[in-house]
Design a protein around this motif. Sequence first.
Motif: not given
Length: 146
Positions: A50-66
């Motif tokens: 959403r917002g400034i990240y709306a252009e991220r593609n659907l396969n780009g989730n991080p491997k880890l969240i801190l």
Amino acid sequence: MPFNEVEILFAEDSSDDAMLTIRALKKSGFANKLHHVINGAEALDFLYRRGIYAERNLNGNPKLILLDLKMPKMSGMEVLEKIKADPVLKGIPVVILTSSKEDPDIQRCYALGANSYIAKPVESENFFNVIKEIGLYWMVLSQLPL
């Protein structure tokens, strides 16, 4: 760095803690693909594109969240709850990295599905070593889903 190459999403509102954590991860070789956000709402914007990240593609989730717990706009616990309730995101390991050693916080985070809960050490030497160990464990030793 393109947002699609992010391997670690790091949500922390304290600029001092963020700087120390990023420095420790960089020195250990784990921060090349890290993206830092400053509150829980921005973390969810990143994950939900959403917002400034709306252009991220659907396969780009991080491997880890801190994830820090005490952040403005939306707490880390609220972010954790949304991540672990989402069938697409719930497989991403979430490591709580917080100053809180309160048992209710620890209990609630694990009940919501946190993969690890780390209380930030106060001394910088210990803090550095803890961050290095987190990076080594989650980015090298642990087998993460693709």
